[in-house]
Design a protein around this motif. Structure first.
Motif, PDB file in Angstrom:
ATOM      1  N   GLU A  75       0.812  -1.209   0.000  1.00  0.00           N
ATOM      2  CA  GLU A  75       0.000   0.000   0.000  1.00  0.00           C
ATOM      3  C   GLU A  75       0.847   1.262   0.000  1.00  0.00           C
ATOM      4  OE1 GLU A  75      -2.874   0.014   3.051  1.00  0.00           O
ATOM      5  OE2 GLU A  75      -3.833  -1.846   2.443  1.00  0.00           O
ATOM      6  N   ALA A  76       2.049   1.212   0.575  1.00  0.00           N
ATOM      7  CA  ALA A  76       2.854   2.417   0.716  1.00  0.00           C
ATOM      8  C   ALA A  76       3.252   2.995  -0.640  1.00  0.00           C
ATOM      9  CB  ALA A  76       4.098   2.115   1.555  1.00  0.00           C
ATOM     10  N   ALA A  77       3.680   2.138  -1.571  1.00  0.00           N
ATOM     11  CA  ALA A  77       4.136   2.629  -2.867  1.00  0.00           C
ATOM     12  C   ALA A  77       3.013   3.292  -3.671  1.00  0.00           C
ATOM     13  CB  ALA A  77       4.775   1.492  -3.669  1.00  0.00           C
ATOM     14  N   PRO A  78       1.831   2.665  -3.812  1.00  0.00           N
ATOM     15  CA  PRO A  78       0.744   3.358  -4.518  1.00  0.00           C
ATOM     16  C   PRO A  78       0.316   4.651  -3.838  1.00  0.00           C
ATOM     17  CG  PRO A  78       0.283   1.012  -4.398  1.00  0.00           C
ATOM     18  CD  PRO A  78       1.470   1.263  -3.529  1.00  0.00           C
ATOM     19  N   ARG A  79       0.311   4.671  -2.507  1.00  0.00           N
ATOM     20  CA  ARG A  79      -0.097   5.878  -1.794  1.00  0.00           C
ATOM     21  C   ARG A  79       0.897   7.014  -2.057  1.00  0.00           C
ATOM     22  NH1 ARG A  79      -1.061   3.586   2.611  1.00  0.00           N
ATOM     23  NH2 ARG A  79       0.956   3.905   3.633  1.00  0.00           N
ATOM     24  N   ALA A  80       2.200   6.705  -2.039  1.00  0.00           N
ATOM     25  CA  ALA A  80       3.207   7.731  -2.330  1.00  0.00           C
ATOM     26  C   ALA A  80       3.133   8.174  -3.784  1.00  0.00           C
ATOM     27  CB  ALA A  80       4.603   7.187  -2.001  1.00  0.00           C
ATOM     28  N   PHE A  81       2.880   7.229  -4.679  1.00  0.00           N
ATOM     29  CA  PHE A  81       2.760   7.540  -6.107  1.00  0.00           C
ATOM     30  C   PHE A  81       1.599   8.493  -6.360  1.00  0.00           C
ATOM     31  CE2 PHE A  81       0.862   6.062 -10.250  1.00  0.00           C
ATOM     32  CZ  PHE A  81       1.806   6.661 -11.080  1.00  0.00           C
ATOM     33  N   VAL A  82       0.444   8.198  -5.777  1.00  0.00           N
ATOM     34  CA  VAL A  82      -0.728   9.060  -5.947  1.00  0.00           C
ATOM     35  C   VAL A  82      -0.458  10.438  -5.356  1.00  0.00           C
ATOM     36  CG1 VAL A  82      -3.134   9.397  -5.255  1.00  0.00           C
ATOM     37  CG2 VAL A  82      -2.365   7.165  -6.067  1.00  0.00           C
ATOM     38  N   GLY A  83       0.204  10.473  -4.193  1.00  0.00           N
ATOM     39  CA  GLY A  83       0.523  11.758  -3.586  1.00  0.00           C
ATOM     40  C   GLY A  83       1.481  12.580  -4.421  1.00  0.00           C
ATOM     41  N   GLY A 261       1.238  16.016 -11.858  1.00  0.00           N
ATOM     42  CA  GLY A 261       2.611  16.476 -11.968  1.00  0.00           C
ATOM     43  C   GLY A 261       3.507  15.337 -12.432  1.00  0.00           C
ATOM     44  N   GLU A 262       4.799  15.619 -12.486  1.00  0.00           N
ATOM     45  CA  GLU A 262       5.749  14.586 -12.890  1.00  0.00           C
ATOM     46  C   GLU A 262       6.001  13.650 -11.721  1.00  0.00           C
ATOM     47  OE1 GLU A 262       9.263  15.932 -14.783  1.00  0.00           O
ATOM     48  OE2 GLU A 262       8.245  17.388 -16.042  1.00  0.00           O
ATOM     49  N   ALA A 263       6.224  12.380 -12.034  1.00  0.00           N
ATOM     50  CA  ALA A 263       6.460  11.367 -11.005  1.00  0.00           C
ATOM     51  C   ALA A 263       7.937  11.315 -10.663  1.00  0.00           C
ATOM     52  CB  ALA A 263       5.974  10.004 -11.484  1.00  0.00           C
ATOM     53  N   GLU A 264       8.237  11.139  -9.383  1.00  0.00           N
ATOM     54  CA  GLU A 264       9.611  10.940  -8.956  1.00  0.00           C
ATOM     55  C   GLU A 264      10.049   9.528  -9.308  1.00  0.00           C
ATOM     56  OE1 GLU A 264      10.227  11.804  -4.899  1.00  0.00           O
ATOM     57  OE2 GLU A 264       9.379  13.835  -4.989  1.00  0.00           O
ATOM     58  N   GLY A 265      11.305   9.413  -9.736  1.00  0.00           N
ATOM     59  CA  GLY A 265      11.817   8.088 -10.043  1.00  0.00           C
ATOM     60  C   GLY A 265      11.916   7.230  -8.797  1.00  0.00           C
ATOM     61  N   GLY A 266      11.688   5.936  -8.937  1.00  0.00           N
ATOM     62  CA  GLY A 266      11.827   5.011  -7.821  1.00  0.00           C
ATOM     63  C   GLY A 266      10.532   4.702  -7.108  1.00  0.00           C
ATOM     64  N   ARG A 267       9.447   5.434  -7.382  1.00  0.00           N
ATOM     65  CA  ARG A 267       8.164   5.139  -6.740  1.00  0.00           C
ATOM     66  C   ARG A 267       7.548   3.918  -7.415  1.00  0.00           C
ATOM     67  NH1 ARG A 267       7.921   7.870  -1.875  1.00  0.00           N
ATOM     68  NH2 ARG A 267       7.959  10.116  -2.160  1.00  0.00           N
ATOM     69  N   LEU A 268       6.904   4.177  -8.551  1.00  0.00           N
ATOM     70  CA  LEU A 268       6.332   3.128  -9.374  1.00  0.00           C
ATOM     71  C   LEU A 268       6.644   3.467 -10.821  1.00  0.00           C
ATOM     72  CD1 LEU A 268       2.806   2.642  -7.736  1.00  0.00           C
ATOM     73  CD2 LEU A 268       4.744   1.093  -7.591  1.00  0.00           C
ATOM     74  N   ARG A 291      -2.189   3.255 -16.575  1.00  0.00           N
ATOM     75  CA  ARG A 291      -3.529   2.901 -17.037  1.00  0.00           C
ATOM     76  C   ARG A 291      -4.503   2.754 -15.855  1.00  0.00           C
ATOM     77  NH1 ARG A 291      -3.424   0.759 -22.376  1.00  0.00           N
ATOM     78  NH2 ARG A 291      -1.312   0.782 -23.223  1.00  0.00           N
ATOM     79  N   ALA A 292      -3.999   2.097 -14.795  1.00  0.00           N
ATOM     80  CA  ALA A 292      -4.843   1.937 -13.609  1.00  0.00           C
ATOM     81  C   ALA A 292      -5.150   3.288 -12.966  1.00  0.00           C
ATOM     82  CB  ALA A 292      -4.158   1.014 -12.602  1.00  0.00           C
ATOM     83  N   LEU A 293      -4.164   4.179 -12.947  1.00  0.00           N
ATOM     84  CA  LEU A 293      -4.385   5.509 -12.364  1.00  0.00           C
ATOM     85  C   LEU A 293      -5.454   6.268 -13.135  1.00  0.00           C
ATOM     86  CD1 LEU A 293      -3.601   7.734 -10.357  1.00  0.00           C
ATOM     87  CD2 LEU A 293      -1.802   8.428 -11.958  1.00  0.00           C
ATOM     88  N   ARG A 311      -7.367   8.692  -1.412  1.00  0.00           N
ATOM     89  CA  ARG A 311      -7.309   7.445  -0.637  1.00  0.00           C
ATOM     90  C   ARG A 311      -7.944   6.294  -1.399  1.00  0.00           C
ATOM     91  NH1 ARG A 311      -8.362  10.843   3.920  1.00  0.00           N
ATOM     92  NH2 ARG A 311     -10.615  10.423   3.753  1.00  0.00           N
ATOM     93  N   GLN A 312      -9.073   6.555  -2.052  1.00  0.00           N
ATOM     94  CA  GLN A 312      -9.716   5.479  -2.805  1.00  0.00           C
ATOM     95  C   GLN A 312      -8.865   5.061  -3.988  1.00  0.00           C
ATOM     96  OE1 GLN A 312     -13.933   5.457  -3.553  1.00  0.00           O
ATOM     97  NE2 GLN A 312     -13.639   4.851  -5.689  1.00  0.00           N
ATOM     98  N   ILE A 313      -8.286   6.030  -4.685  1.00  0.00           N
ATOM     99  CA  ILE A 313      -7.446   5.705  -5.840  1.00  0.00           C
ATOM    100  C   ILE A 313      -6.249   4.869  -5.399  1.00  0.00           C
ATOM    101  CG2 ILE A 313      -5.918   6.679  -7.592  1.00  0.00           C
ATOM    102  CD1 ILE A 313      -7.867   9.069  -7.744  1.00  0.00           C
TER     103      ILE A 313
END
Length: 325
Positions: A75-83, A261-268, A291-293, A311-313
């Motif tokens: 859960e941590a990686a998707p939550r950080a990615f969405v944030g 915004g742009e995604a940081e490398g290393g998240r997903l 695609r899932a996002l 949170r739902q995403i």
């Protein structure tokens, strides 16, 4: 992210390790006293106990050599990615399109324009948007230039309505030195059922208000939603050297379809990290996470606030990771 399981190897243990696997009670058998020899009957009962650990060696070998499993992100990686990628809305709502994405491009060759537009429409279909009709009025524009700052200044003078209701100082502050892709979007607050807001023009800025029917709002859902109204991406040619056109188009599609915004490398793995120099091996197309996002952004409750939507995403992305084979 698929799980990869490596089969456990069953190795034949050397003779010294077999002794180590014997139960502690059998490591040390008291020596027989010469004056009191043990009867053969007692030895016959003891022999199966001595052989038992040897019969169990294959099972014990599996315990000694554990299975190696590559786990999918939790859960941590998707939550950080969405944030990271969903821009802060200060507790409001995440904006998205509720009409077809109709794009126009400037600065591209005819062949490039056709390929770019096709990739944009493919991404829009993933989000569930219907295709734009031929001859539609553009609500999104992509500009390719080698002088982005000069182009922004010229647009502020000649076409200030593009950025309305923002002031020129706000536009320059947001878009100044904005990297390879500079994004500007305008979202309107409409009724949760899509009712069109009342609009009035004052000094080049569009002021909107929504008439809310009594009882439409609850503590868990708002009576309004955020609709993307128009969006623009300005691409700096100097930062595109060596990148495939399709990769740039997929990145632009994500930025147009949501206020991302742009995604940081290393998240997903995400096409949103295309212009990040420290992103390592950058994807050159939409990933399964992208695609899932898109799907989850466009199926999240429109009336929820931004924190609830995020949170739902993130939760749905975690479920998607868990469902991968």
């Amino acid at each position: 992210c698929p799980r990869v399981c490596l089969a456990t190897l069953l190795l034949e243990l050397p003779s010294w390790s077999r002794l180590a696997l014997l139960p502690q009670s059998l490591h040390h058998v008291p020596a027989q006293q010469p004056s009191q020899p043990k009867p053969r009957r007692r030895l016959r009962h003891l022999l199966p106990l001595l052989l038992l650990p040897l019969l169990a060696l294959p099972v014990r070998a599996q315990d000694v050599l554990p299975e190696i499993v590559v786990q999918a992100p939790g859960e941590a990686a998707p939550r950080a990615f969405v944030g990271d990628v969903l821009d802060s809305t200060h507790g409001k709502q995440l904006a998205r399109w509720h009409q077809p994405l109709c794009t126009t491009l400037r600065g591209f060759t005819p062949d490039q324009e056709g390929r770019f537009t096709k990739r944009l429409q493919e991404a829009a279909s993933i989000a569930g948007l219907p295709p734009a009709r031929e001859g539609c009025k553009p609500n999104a524009i992509v500009l390719l230039t080698d002088t982005p700052d000069r182009l922004i200044d010229r647009m502020l003078v000649q076409h200030p309505g593009i950025f309305a209701p923002a002031k020129p100082s706000q536009v320059r502050r947001k878009l100044a030195d904005g990297g390879v892709a500079r994004v500007w979007s305008v979202a309107l607050t409409t009724g949760a059922d899509g009712s069109t807001p009342d609009a009035a023009t004052k000094g080049g800025a569009t002021i909107t208000s929504v008439k809310i029917a009594p009882g439409n709002a609850t503590r868990l859902a708002s009576a309004t939603r955020a609709d993307l109204f128009r969006a623009m991406v300005i691409l700096d040619v100097k930062g595109l050297a060596g990148l495939p056109l399709d990769a740039v188009a997929d990145h632009v599609a994500m930025r147009l379809l949501g206020q991302m915004g742009e995604a940081e490398g290393g998240r997903l793995p995400s096409i949103l990290s295309l212009f990040q120099a420290n992103a390592g091996a950058r994807p050159l197309a939409l990933t399964e996470w992208d695609r899932a996002l898109l799907r989850e952004l466009y199926t999240a409750p429109a009336g929820a606030n931004a924190n609830q939507q995020r949170r739902q995403i993130a939760r749905r992305l975690s479920d998607t990771a868990g469902a991968e084979p």
